[in-house]
Motif scaffolding. Sequence first.
Motif, short mmCIF file in Angstrom:
data_model
loop_
_atom_site.label_atom_id
_atom_site.label_comp_id
_atom_site.label_asym_id
_atom_site.label_seq_id
_atom_site.Cartn_x
_atom_site.Cartn_y
_atom_site.Cartn_z
N VAL A 96 16.79 46.11 41.22
CA VAL A 96 17.74 47.02 41.88
C VAL A 96 17.14 47.59 43.16
N VAL A 97 15.87 47.98 43.10
CA VAL A 97 15.19 48.53 44.27
C VAL A 97 15.11 47.48 45.37
N ILE A 98 14.72 46.24 45.02
CA ILE A 98 14.62 45.17 46.01
C ILE A 98 15.97 44.87 46.63
N SER A 99 17.01 44.81 45.80
CA SER A 99 18.35 44.54 46.30
C SER A 99 18.82 45.63 47.25
N THR A 100 18.53 46.89 46.91
CA THR A 100 18.95 48.00 47.76
C THR A 100 18.23 47.97 49.10
N ILE A 101 16.93 47.72 49.08
CA ILE A 101 16.16 47.68 50.33
C ILE A 101 16.64 46.54 51.22
N ALA A 102 16.86 45.36 50.62
CA ALA A 102 17.34 44.21 51.40
C ALA A 102 18.72 44.47 51.97
N LEU A 103 19.58 45.13 51.20
CA LEU A 103 20.91 45.44 51.68
C LEU A 103 20.86 46.39 52.87
N LEU A 104 19.96 47.37 52.83
CA LEU A 104 19.83 48.32 53.92
C LEU A 104 19.21 47.68 55.16
N LEU A 105 18.22 46.81 54.96
CA LEU A 105 17.52 46.21 56.09
C LEU A 105 18.37 45.15 56.79
N PHE A 106 18.81 44.15 56.04
CA PHE A 106 19.53 43.04 56.63
C PHE A 106 21.03 43.30 56.74
N GLY A 107 21.57 44.01 55.75
CA GLY A 107 23.00 44.26 55.77
C GLY A 107 23.44 45.07 56.96
N LEU B 299 23.64 42.72 60.05
CA LEU B 299 24.75 41.78 59.98
C LEU B 299 26.09 42.50 60.11
N GLU B 300 26.21 43.67 59.50
CA GLU B 300 27.47 44.42 59.58
C GLU B 300 27.76 44.84 61.02
N SER B 301 26.72 45.21 61.77
CA SER B 301 26.93 45.63 63.15
C SER B 301 27.42 44.49 64.03
N LEU B 302 27.10 43.26 63.66
CA LEU B 302 27.50 42.10 64.45
C LEU B 302 28.81 41.49 63.95
N TRP B 303 28.99 41.45 62.65
CA TRP B 303 30.19 40.85 62.07
C TRP B 303 31.34 41.83 61.94
N GLY B 304 31.04 43.08 61.77
CA GLY B 304 32.06 44.06 61.44
C GLY B 304 32.11 44.29 59.93
N SER B 305 32.57 45.47 59.53
CA SER B 305 32.58 45.83 58.11
C SER B 305 33.46 44.90 57.29
N LYS B 306 34.61 44.52 57.83
CA LYS B 306 35.55 43.68 57.08
C LYS B 306 34.95 42.30 56.81
N SER C 245 21.03 36.85 37.49
CA SER C 245 21.17 37.97 38.41
C SER C 245 22.20 37.61 39.48
N GLY C 246 23.22 38.44 39.62
CA GLY C 246 24.33 38.10 40.49
C GLY C 246 24.12 38.37 41.97
N PHE C 247 23.49 39.49 42.34
CA PHE C 247 23.46 39.88 43.74
C PHE C 247 22.41 39.12 44.54
N HIS C 248 21.53 38.37 43.87
CA HIS C 248 20.56 37.59 44.61
C HIS C 248 21.24 36.54 45.49
N GLY C 249 22.43 36.12 45.12
CA GLY C 249 23.16 35.17 45.94
C GLY C 249 23.52 35.77 47.30
N ALA C 250 24.02 37.00 47.30
CA ALA C 250 24.36 37.66 48.57
C ALA C 250 23.10 37.95 49.38
N LEU C 251 22.03 38.35 48.72
CA LEU C 251 20.78 38.61 49.43
C LEU C 251 20.26 37.35 50.11
#
Length: 246
Positions: A5-16, A19-26, A65-71
């Motif tokens: 959970v900690v690794i997923s959260t950190i990766a989401l904050l760092l890379f997400g 990517l969100e700033s370039l792609w947009g939230s939607k 583990s499900g969220f590793h795919g998105a990471l």
Amino acid sequence: MHLQVVISTIALLLFGKLLESLWGSKEFLKFIIVVNFLTSICIFVTAIALYYITQQESYLYTPLSGFHGALSGFLVGIKQIIPDQELSLFFLLKIKAKWVPTIIALISVVISFFTTESVSYLPTILFGIYVSWIYLRYFQKKPETGLRGDPSDEFSFSSFFPEFLRPILDPIASLFDRALCGKSETYTEMRGHTLGGSPLPGSDPTEASRRRERGARALEQRLAAEKVAVTGSTDVISQGDAAEKV
């Protein structure tokens, strides 16, 4: 579980955030949903197939583990946007972003030979990388051009592998073009040829170069903002210490 959970959260904050700033939230949310859903489908089909082949029920009850795919998909997105940007891998090695998905997949495969716990995340990582590449390569819509996918050679399937393997992989990868893009002539036109005597907007390498430049600028702005925040907090602490001494 807590470490994941900690690794997923950190990766989401760092890379997400990048990517969100370039792609947009939607589009960012759509990417997560599509990649997670298709990764789960691939894992489910694979588990059923392995069960029927081996008749071992363990394939049906192995926790995954499900969220590793998105990471893993985030890493592919970083590869697409800023392939030549150097990133710190495990805070020790600096490596270009275009090789990070490949290295993570290779490390996961190697670890799987030494521990059974890796079975819970290895298929998710591999399918996450593959599914996210298919989505970004063929289906993601570019709002600035209205076109779908990224036909640049820098984001081809063989670009995930060393140079000496590409002559072998390129003919195999052409099957993806025919299967996922219908007529191969259409995708050939998108890869830089002409359509009706004029270049297809956004289909040449210039668009990919602009996208990489935007990604690099976004990354630089984020790092600069973090540096300013850290510097500002340091100044506040220094002023507080000086006030206490007075």
